[in-house]
Design a protein around this motif. Structure first.
Motif, PDB file in Angstrom:
ATOM      1  N   GLU A 110     -34.736   2.753  -1.281  1.00 44.04           N
ATOM      2  CA  GLU A 110     -34.615   3.836  -0.308  1.00 44.04           C
ATOM      3  C   GLU A 110     -33.786   4.951  -0.936  1.00 44.04           C
ATOM      4  O   GLU A 110     -32.731   4.696  -1.523  1.00 44.04           O
ATOM      5  CB  GLU A 110     -33.935   3.346   0.978  1.00 44.04           C
ATOM      6  CG  GLU A 110     -34.796   2.449   1.846  1.00 44.04           C
ATOM      7  CD  GLU A 110     -35.914   3.203   2.554  1.00 44.04           C
ATOM      8  OE1 GLU A 110     -35.882   4.455   2.579  1.00 44.04           O
ATOM      9  OE2 GLU A 110     -36.825   2.538   3.071  1.00 44.04           O
ATOM     10  N   ASN A 150     -33.738  11.594   3.669  1.00 48.21           N
ATOM     11  CA  ASN A 150     -34.157  10.243   3.999  1.00 48.21           C
ATOM     12  C   ASN A 150     -33.323   9.669   5.149  1.00 48.21           C
ATOM     13  O   ASN A 150     -33.814   8.877   5.956  1.00 48.21           O
ATOM     14  CB  ASN A 150     -34.062   9.321   2.785  1.00 48.21           C
ATOM     15  CG  ASN A 150     -34.750   7.990   3.006  1.00 48.21           C
ATOM     16  OD1 ASN A 150     -35.898   7.941   3.454  1.00 48.21           O
ATOM     17  ND2 ASN A 150     -34.058   6.899   2.732  1.00 48.21           N
ATOM     18  N   VAL A 209     -34.982  10.790   8.157  1.00 46.44           N
ATOM     19  CA  VAL A 209     -36.182   9.989   8.388  1.00 46.44           C
ATOM     20  C   VAL A 209     -35.811   8.642   9.010  1.00 46.44           C
ATOM     21  O   VAL A 209     -36.425   8.199   9.985  1.00 46.44           O
ATOM     22  CB  VAL A 209     -36.960   9.777   7.071  1.00 46.44           C
ATOM     23  CG1 VAL A 209     -38.107   8.786   7.288  1.00 46.44           C
ATOM     24  CG2 VAL A 209     -37.489  11.093   6.551  1.00 46.44           C
ATOM     25  N   SER A 268     -40.148  13.220  10.426  1.00 46.51           N
ATOM     26  CA  SER A 268     -41.143  12.294   9.881  1.00 46.51           C
ATOM     27  C   SER A 268     -41.102  12.310   8.365  1.00 46.51           C
ATOM     28  O   SER A 268     -40.519  13.218   7.748  1.00 46.51           O
ATOM     29  CB  SER A 268     -42.546  12.696  10.356  1.00 46.51           C
ATOM     30  OG  SER A 268     -42.926  13.927   9.754  1.00 46.51           O
ATOM     31  N   ARG A 269     -41.727  11.305   7.736  1.00 43.09           N
ATOM     32  CA  ARG A 269     -41.827  11.291   6.274  1.00 43.09           C
ATOM     33  C   ARG A 269     -42.626  12.494   5.774  1.00 43.09           C
ATOM     34  O   ARG A 269     -42.378  13.000   4.677  1.00 43.09           O
ATOM     35  CB  ARG A 269     -42.456   9.984   5.789  1.00 43.09           C
ATOM     36  CG  ARG A 269     -41.556   8.769   5.994  1.00 43.09           C
ATOM     37  CD  ARG A 269     -42.003   7.572   5.185  1.00 43.09           C
ATOM     38  NE  ARG A 269     -41.088   6.451   5.361  1.00 43.09           N
ATOM     39  CZ  ARG A 269     -39.974   6.266   4.647  1.00 43.09           C
ATOM     40  NH1 ARG A 269     -39.644   7.157   3.716  1.00 43.09           N
ATOM     41  NH2 ARG A 269     -39.209   5.225   4.865  1.00 43.09           N
ATOM     42  N   ALA A 296     -40.338  15.380   5.720  1.00 45.38           N
ATOM     43  CA  ALA A 296     -39.347  15.226   4.651  1.00 45.38           C
ATOM     44  C   ALA A 296     -39.843  15.788   3.326  1.00 45.38           C
ATOM     45  O   ALA A 296     -39.054  16.280   2.511  1.00 45.38           O
ATOM     46  CB  ALA A 296     -38.979  13.753   4.482  1.00 45.38           C
ATOM     47  N   GLU A 297     -41.158  15.733   3.105  1.00 47.25           N
ATOM     48  CA  GLU A 297     -41.718  16.193   1.832  1.00 47.25           C
ATOM     49  C   GLU A 297     -41.450  17.671   1.591  1.00 47.25           C
ATOM     50  O   GLU A 297     -41.401  18.114   0.439  1.00 47.25           O
ATOM     51  CB  GLU A 297     -43.227  15.922   1.808  1.00 47.25           C
ATOM     52  CG  GLU A 297     -43.594  14.442   1.750  1.00 47.25           C
ATOM     53  CD  GLU A 297     -43.032  13.750   0.522  1.00 47.25           C
ATOM     54  OE1 GLU A 297     -43.135  14.342  -0.577  1.00 47.25           O
ATOM     55  OE2 GLU A 297     -42.482  12.655   0.661  1.00 47.25           O
TER      56      GLU A 297
END
Length: 251
Positions: free
Chosen positions: A135, A141, A144, A150-151, A154-155
């Motif tokens: 992780e 993160n 998240v 959301s993931r 996060a991008e």
């Protein structure tokens, strides 16, 4: 066991601040990737020192490491490296504030133990899946994990590169460590975020299944990361755990 290490400066950076390697002894294979950060040239000092220190400790392992002992060895080695990096930075003004991520894996036929601090990642790959074993110790993160974003969000988050933990800090590093039992031909892939930010898990799996050797896989992954922008240094270490080697002799 087949193993490979490769590092590429990428298409934008003038300096490669990543370090790593594959180190073998009679007890197994140690794979390491470190992504340095800090002032001018300090990042490459931190990552290189980290890899050299942990390699030296691995050379001096005399007892056969079982899974529990391997986790303990990784934890203690990383804590010692953290202290050394911190004190060196304090004693050398040019390196003030330097630090590095670290992901390291001890690979044997009986177990794989992976330790990480920062956002360099460890994956375990077989024919059916790509499993992220680590992780990210990052601000995004944490958002998240708490369910705040959301993931997918996060991008593209503006604070994606903000780390919460790294080597070279005062106090305990407290790395996260996980151990699994490998299947035949399980591949362990460690990488800096220059790869994981640019190549998806599905693309990693596709390249692995298409590649004849780990060396080809590594070259293809680095090429793809560069094709997707190559804004950061790109580094990976990979080990294939196979059971048809001669017992006790990592190849």
């Amino acid at each position: 066991m087949e193993a490979v290490f490769k590092s590429d400066r990428g298409k934008i950076r003038k300096l490669n601040e990543d370090s790593g390697g594959i180190f073998k002894n009679n007890h197994g294979v140690l794979a390491v990737v470190a992504d340095g950060m800090g002032g001018h040239r300090a990042g490459d000092v931190a990552s290189r020192m980290t890899v050299e220190l942990i390699e030296e400790k691995w050379k001096n392992v005399t007892n056969v490491l079982r899974a529990g002992a391997a986790e303990e060895w990784l934890y203690e080695a990383i804590e010692e490296v953290n202290k050394t990096i911190y004190h060196y930075a304090n004693q050398n003004p040019d390196c003030a504030g330097m630090g590095t991520t670290l992901v390291a894996a001890i690979c044997t036929e009986d177990f794989i133990s992976i330790a990480n601090i920062g956002d360099s990642r460890g994956y375990v790959i077989d024919e059916s899946r790509v499993l992220q074993m680590t992780e990210d110790d990052s601000f995004v993160n944490a958002l998240v994990q708490s369910g705040e974003i959301s993931r997918e969000d996060a991008e593209h988050h503006p604070k994606k590169n903000l780390l919460l933990k790294a080597l070279g800090t005062k106090g305990k590093a407290d790395p996260a460590i996980k151990t699994i039992v490998p299947e035949n031909d399980t591949v362990v892939l460690l990488c800096s975020d220059g790869l994981s930010n640019k190549v998806s898990e599905e693309e990693i799996k596709e390249i692995l299944l298409q590649s004849v050797t780990l060396d080809e896989m590594a070259e293809d992954l680095i090429q793809l990361a560069n094709e997707h922008g190559g804004e950061d240094n790109i580094t990976l270490a990979a080990v294939k755990v196979s059971f048809d080697d001669e017992a006790g002799e990592p190849s």
